[in-house]
Design a protein around this motif. Structure first.
Motif, PDB file in Angstrom:
ATOM      1  N   LYS A   1      92.546   3.000 148.268  1.00  0.00           N
ATOM      2  CA  LYS A   1      91.281   3.118 149.016  1.00  0.00           C
ATOM      3  C   LYS A   1      90.372   1.911 148.774  1.00  0.00           C
ATOM      4  O   LYS A   1      89.710   1.425 149.693  1.00  0.00           O
ATOM      5  CB  LYS A   1      90.572   4.410 148.603  1.00  0.00           C
ATOM      6  N   ALA A   2      90.372   1.400 147.538  1.00  0.00           N
ATOM      7  CA  ALA A   2      89.525   0.257 147.195  1.00  0.00           C
ATOM      8  C   ALA A   2      90.116  -1.070 147.669  1.00  0.00           C
ATOM      9  O   ALA A   2      89.475  -2.106 147.560  1.00  0.00           O
ATOM     10  CB  ALA A   2      89.304   0.211 145.684  1.00  0.00           C
ATOM     11  N   GLY A   3      91.358  -1.024 148.194  1.00  0.00           N
ATOM     12  CA  GLY A   3      91.972  -2.254 148.676  1.00  0.00           C
ATOM     13  C   GLY A   3      92.693  -3.044 147.596  1.00  0.00           C
ATOM     14  O   GLY A   3      93.118  -4.171 147.823  1.00  0.00           O
ATOM     15  N   HIS A   4      92.862  -2.447 146.422  1.00  0.00           N
ATOM     16  CA  HIS A   4      93.568  -3.134 145.333  1.00  0.00           C
ATOM     17  C   HIS A   4      95.073  -3.029 145.480  1.00  0.00           C
ATOM     18  O   HIS A   4      95.800  -3.858 144.940  1.00  0.00           O
ATOM     19  CB  HIS A   4      93.137  -2.577 143.979  1.00  0.00           C
ATOM     20  N   LEU A   5      95.538  -1.983 146.182  1.00  0.00           N
ATOM     21  CA  LEU A   5      96.957  -1.802 146.458  1.00  0.00           C
ATOM     22  C   LEU A   5      97.149  -1.645 147.958  1.00  0.00           C
ATOM     23  O   LEU A   5      96.330  -1.030 148.639  1.00  0.00           O
ATOM     24  CB  LEU A   5      97.511  -0.558 145.763  1.00  0.00           C
ATOM     25  N   VAL A   6      98.244  -2.191 148.446  1.00  0.00           N
ATOM     26  CA  VAL A   6      98.596  -2.074 149.860  1.00  0.00           C
ATOM     27  C   VAL A   6      99.065  -0.636 150.103  1.00  0.00           C
ATOM     28  O   VAL A   6      99.850  -0.095 149.310  1.00  0.00           O
ATOM     29  CB  VAL A   6      99.729  -3.068 150.193  1.00  0.00           C
ATOM     30  N   PRO A   7      98.606   0.018 151.166  1.00  0.00           N
ATOM     31  CA  PRO A   7      99.083   1.373 151.456  1.00  0.00           C
ATOM     32  C   PRO A   7     100.595   1.367 151.711  1.00  0.00           C
ATOM     33  O   PRO A   7     101.125   0.449 152.335  1.00  0.00           O
ATOM     34  CB  PRO A   7      98.338   1.777 152.725  1.00  0.00           C
ATOM     35  N   MET A   8     101.268   2.381 151.255  1.00  0.00           N
ATOM     36  CA  MET A   8     102.713   2.463 151.446  1.00  0.00           C
ATOM     37  C   MET A   8     103.075   2.475 152.921  1.00  0.00           C
ATOM     38  O   MET A   8     104.134   1.993 153.314  1.00  0.00           O
ATOM     39  CB  MET A   8     103.246   3.715 150.741  1.00  0.00           C
ATOM     40  N   THR A   9     102.205   2.989 153.758  1.00  0.00           N
ATOM     41  CA  THR A   9     102.476   3.008 155.198  1.00  0.00           C
ATOM     42  C   THR A   9     102.630   1.593 155.745  1.00  0.00           C
ATOM     43  O   THR A   9     103.419   1.363 156.657  1.00  0.00           O
ATOM     44  CB  THR A   9     101.370   3.755 155.961  1.00  0.00           C
ATOM     45  N   ALA A  10     101.896   0.631 155.207  1.00  0.00           N
ATOM     46  CA  ALA A  10     102.030  -0.763 155.652  1.00  0.00           C
ATOM     47  C   ALA A  10     103.400  -1.318 155.284  1.00  0.00           C
ATOM     48  O   ALA A  10     104.021  -2.041 156.071  1.00  0.00           O
ATOM     49  CB  ALA A  10     100.922  -1.620 155.038  1.00  0.00           C
ATOM     50  N   ILE A  11     103.890  -0.970 154.101  1.00  0.00           N
ATOM     51  CA  ILE A  11     105.219  -1.407 153.668  1.00  0.00           C
ATOM     52  C   ILE A  11     106.278  -0.772 154.570  1.00  0.00           C
ATOM     53  O   ILE A  11     107.219  -1.439 155.020  1.00  0.00           O
ATOM     54  CB  ILE A  11     105.464  -1.025 152.185  1.00  0.00           C
TER      55      ILE A  11
ATOM     56  N   ALA B   1     102.790  -4.779 145.153  1.00  0.00           N
ATOM     57  CA  ALA B   1     101.930  -3.700 145.652  1.00  0.00           C
ATOM     58  C   ALA B   1     100.501  -4.155 145.904  1.00  0.00           C
ATOM     59  O   ALA B   1      99.766  -3.494 146.630  1.00  0.00           O
ATOM     60  CB  ALA B   1     101.939  -2.522 144.683  1.00  0.00           C
ATOM     61  N   THR B   2     100.095  -5.282 145.319  1.00  0.00           N
ATOM     62  CA  THR B   2      98.727  -5.749 145.542  1.00  0.00           C
ATOM     63  C   THR B   2      98.601  -6.632 146.779  1.00  0.00           C
ATOM     64  O   THR B   2      97.537  -6.675 147.381  1.00  0.00           O
ATOM     65  CB  THR B   2      98.193  -6.522 144.313  1.00  0.00           C
ATOM     66  N   THR B   3      99.700  -7.299 147.174  1.00  0.00           N
ATOM     67  CA  THR B   3      99.641  -8.192 148.334  1.00  0.00           C
ATOM     68  C   THR B   3     100.521  -7.736 149.489  1.00  0.00           C
ATOM     69  O   THR B   3     100.327  -8.182 150.623  1.00  0.00           O
ATOM     70  CB  THR B   3     100.087  -9.616 147.947  1.00  0.00           C
ATOM     71  N   GLY B   4     101.516  -6.905 149.214  1.00  0.00           N
ATOM     72  CA  GLY B   4     102.470  -6.495 150.237  1.00  0.00           C
ATOM     73  C   GLY B   4     103.605  -7.493 150.419  1.00  0.00           C
ATOM     74  O   GLY B   4     104.485  -7.283 151.243  1.00  0.00           O
TER      75      GLY B   4
END
Length: 128
Positions: A52-62, A108-111
């Motif tokens: 939520k804070a944008g520190h990790l890429v959402p799994m849906t994007a991966i 996980a932080t950049t995708g």
């Protein structure tokens, strides 16, 4: 249905439940033991907060990235932290159309895709 097929089906079903919930923040572990429930709930909450804070890429994007580029179905997803390097990675295992199993690792932080390991990976690539 054999034991391996049942395990794969369970993994896919679990991912279909877990991944959308992770993206939305609605995930609450249902199988944690009573002693571990508070810790598990806190871990999921912390993970959601990081997304939520944008520190990790959402799994849906991966998943969207993989779906656009590779044929196959996701079998398993893991989020791992390398304590030695401090990096956090998504490990995604997919099964391809010929039954090949391929593992993708993402930062996980950049995708960013970090590595692909497996057999007959080329057969899984979609043509542009």
């Amino acid at each position: 249905m054999g034991q391996t097929e049942r395990m794969k089906t369970r993994n896919v079903i679990a991912l279909l439940i877990v991944l959308p919930c992770l993206a939305s923040g609605a995930l609450v572990p249902v199988s944690a033991a009573d002693d571990d429930a508070d810790t598990a709930n806190q871990s999921w909450h912390d993970l959601h907060q990081e997304v939520k804070a944008g520190h990790l890429v959402p799994m849906t994007a991966i998943m969207d990235w993989l779906e656009a580029r590779f044929e196959g179905q996701i079998l398993e997803v893991e989020l791992e932290q390398d304590h030695g390097h401090g990096s956090i990675e998504y490990e995604v295992e997919m099964i391809g159309p010929q039954g090949q199993v391929v593992e993708f690792e993402f930062d996980a932080t950049t995708g960013e895709l970090l590595s692909i390991e497996g057999v007959n990976i080329e057969a899984m690539k979609k043509t542009p």
